[in-house]
Design an enzyme around this catalytic site. Structure first.
Site, short mmCIF file in Angstrom:
data_model
loop_
_atom_site.label_atom_id
_atom_site.label_comp_id
_atom_site.label_asym_id
_atom_site.label_seq_id
_atom_site.Cartn_x
_atom_site.Cartn_y
_atom_site.Cartn_z
N VAL A 1 3.94 6.87 -4.40
CA VAL A 1 4.82 8.03 -4.57
C VAL A 1 5.72 8.26 -3.38
CG1 VAL A 1 4.88 10.53 -4.90
CG2 VAL A 1 3.21 9.15 -6.15
N MET B 1 -10.34 -5.14 -5.22
CA MET B 1 -9.83 -5.84 -4.04
C MET B 1 -10.94 -6.56 -3.28
SD MET B 1 -6.99 -3.05 -2.86
CE MET B 1 -6.15 -2.11 -4.15
N LEU B 2 -11.83 -7.17 -4.03
CA LEU B 2 -12.89 -7.95 -3.39
C LEU B 2 -12.30 -9.13 -2.62
CD1 LEU B 2 -15.95 -8.34 -3.04
CD2 LEU B 2 -15.93 -9.79 -5.08
N ARG C 1 4.80 6.16 2.15
CA ARG C 1 4.20 6.28 3.48
C ARG C 1 3.16 5.19 3.71
NH1 ARG C 1 2.10 12.36 3.64
NH2 ARG C 1 1.46 11.72 1.56
N ASP D 1 -5.82 5.53 -4.10
CA ASP D 1 -5.37 4.15 -3.88
C ASP D 1 -6.50 3.13 -4.06
OD1 ASP D 1 -2.81 5.15 -3.08
OD2 ASP D 1 -3.66 5.58 -1.10
N HIS E 1 0.21 5.34 -9.94
CA HIS E 1 -0.64 4.20 -10.25
C HIS E 1 0.24 2.98 -10.51
CE1 HIS E 1 -4.04 7.06 -11.74
NE2 HIS E 1 -3.98 6.96 -10.43
N SER E 2 -0.12 1.86 -9.94
CA SER E 2 0.66 0.64 -10.10
C SER E 2 -0.13 -0.40 -10.89
CB SER E 2 1.03 0.05 -8.73
OG SER E 2 1.79 0.97 -7.99
#
Length: 339
Positions: free
Chosen positions: A253, A284-285, A256, A13, A43-44
């Site tokens: 997937v 994701m800074l 959760r 992730d 993967h998104s």
């Protein structure tokens, strides 16, 4: 850079999909090959505000010039494969994809076992996608291979031959891994791991290239790591704190809830060493510093964000070449020319 590998450096992730997608569009590789475990990793990617999630095919499907390959070390679930061909039909994926004929097949019996086995699904917290049991059958030499499935015949190829020939011709090859270093069967938090090694060396083997053919290993690290499922997470924070920081996410997937934590410099440094990382992609800074959202010029980052990047470089021991500051592909700072 004729050949490079992108791998996750934490618990999965990390945002590998967005990094791979950016590299695919920016560098225009002619071959994009996927290594890793199989359909237990999603993967998104956000393109034009729309979210695309893939579990089987290479994440960089949006690069229409590229041949898309699934290496021999990757487990293939035909049901997921054909679903993604339909899901991504606007990108003409079916005309460009190749599956190695030696890939092991995930069958219904594998999915059932993965979802009903108390140890795997209950204690370890697997995704239930059948990857562990399918890999066990491969080790036992009784797995069905892609060459044994008639429906897959139009897509079969020798991925190792294609990738090596492309490298011989000086073409750019991008290899993407799945999962994260902390989930490696060998180097992760065993037994709370996936069913094979997830390091760059393993990913290279998955697609059939030797270590001398890899020029760059890009290790993806996120400012606040997350983890899905059971297992140790030394820097895990309380759920209330994770929610305050906007870290409450859900697995691609399984759906959760992910556990959030602080950046672990010692773990990231060890991950970089074992993977042989030549560069870090920091994602994701904007979670670490909200003022960094959408910034594409390093010099325009807030001081807090720049200080964090510099600390990562110093303590992890690898230069930060790419920085993601938001969900869209253009939310990227590319520093590769100055490091």
């Amino acid at each position: 850079m004729p050949g490079y590998i992108v791998v996750g450096g934490q618990w999965g992730d990390e945002g590998k999909g967005s990094v791979v997608a950016y590299l695919a569009m920016r560098d225009e590789p002619e071959i994009i090959a996927r290594g890793g475990v199989g359909t237990n990793a999603g993967h998104s990617v956000f393109i034009g505000g729309k979210k695309y999630a893939v579990r089987q095919l290479p994440t960089a499907f949006m690069q229409r010039k590229a041949r898309l390959l699934v290496g021999a070390g990757v487990l293939v679930d035909p049901e997921v494969f054909f679903h993604e061909l339909e899901h991504l039909k606007d990108f003409n994926v079916s005309e460009r994809v190749g599956i190695d004929y030696r890939c092991s097949i995930i069958e219904e019996k594998h999915r059932i076992l993965d979802r009903t086995n108390g140890h795997l699904h209950g204690e370890i917290g697997t995704t239930g996608s059948g990857c562990g049991p399918a890999n066990a059958d491969r080790v036992m030499r009784r797995a069905k291979l892609a060459r044994d499935v008639p429906e897959l015949e139009p897509y079969l190829t020798d991925v190792a031959a294609e990738v090596n020939e492309a490298l011989d011709e000086g073409k750019l090859v991008l290899v993407e891994g799945t999962q994260g270093f902390g989930l490696s069967l060998y180097y992760g938090t065993y037994p709370y791991v996936t069913s094979k090694d997830t390091t760059a060396s393993a990913v290279a083997s998955d697609v059939g290239i030797g270590p001398t053919r890899v020029d760059e290993v890009i290790l993806v690290l996120r400012s606040f790591p997350t983890r899905v499922g059971a297992g140790p997470f030394p820097t895990e924070m309380e759920e209330a704190e994770a929610e305050r920081l906007g870290l409450i996410e859900y697995g691609t997937v399984t759906g959760r809830k992910r556990r959030g934590g602080g950046f672990d410099f010692e773990f990231a440094r060890y991950s970089a060493r074992v993977n042989g990382a030549t560069m870090v992609a920091l994602t994701m800074l904007d979670l670490y510093d909200r003022g960094a959202f959408g910034v594409t010029d390093y010099d325009k980052l807030p001081a807090k964000a720049r200080e964090f990047v510099e600390e990562v470089e110093e303590r992890v021991g690898v230069p930060v070449g790419l920085i993601r500051t938001g969900p869209e592909l253009e939310h990227t700072i590319d520093r590769r020319e100055v490091i």
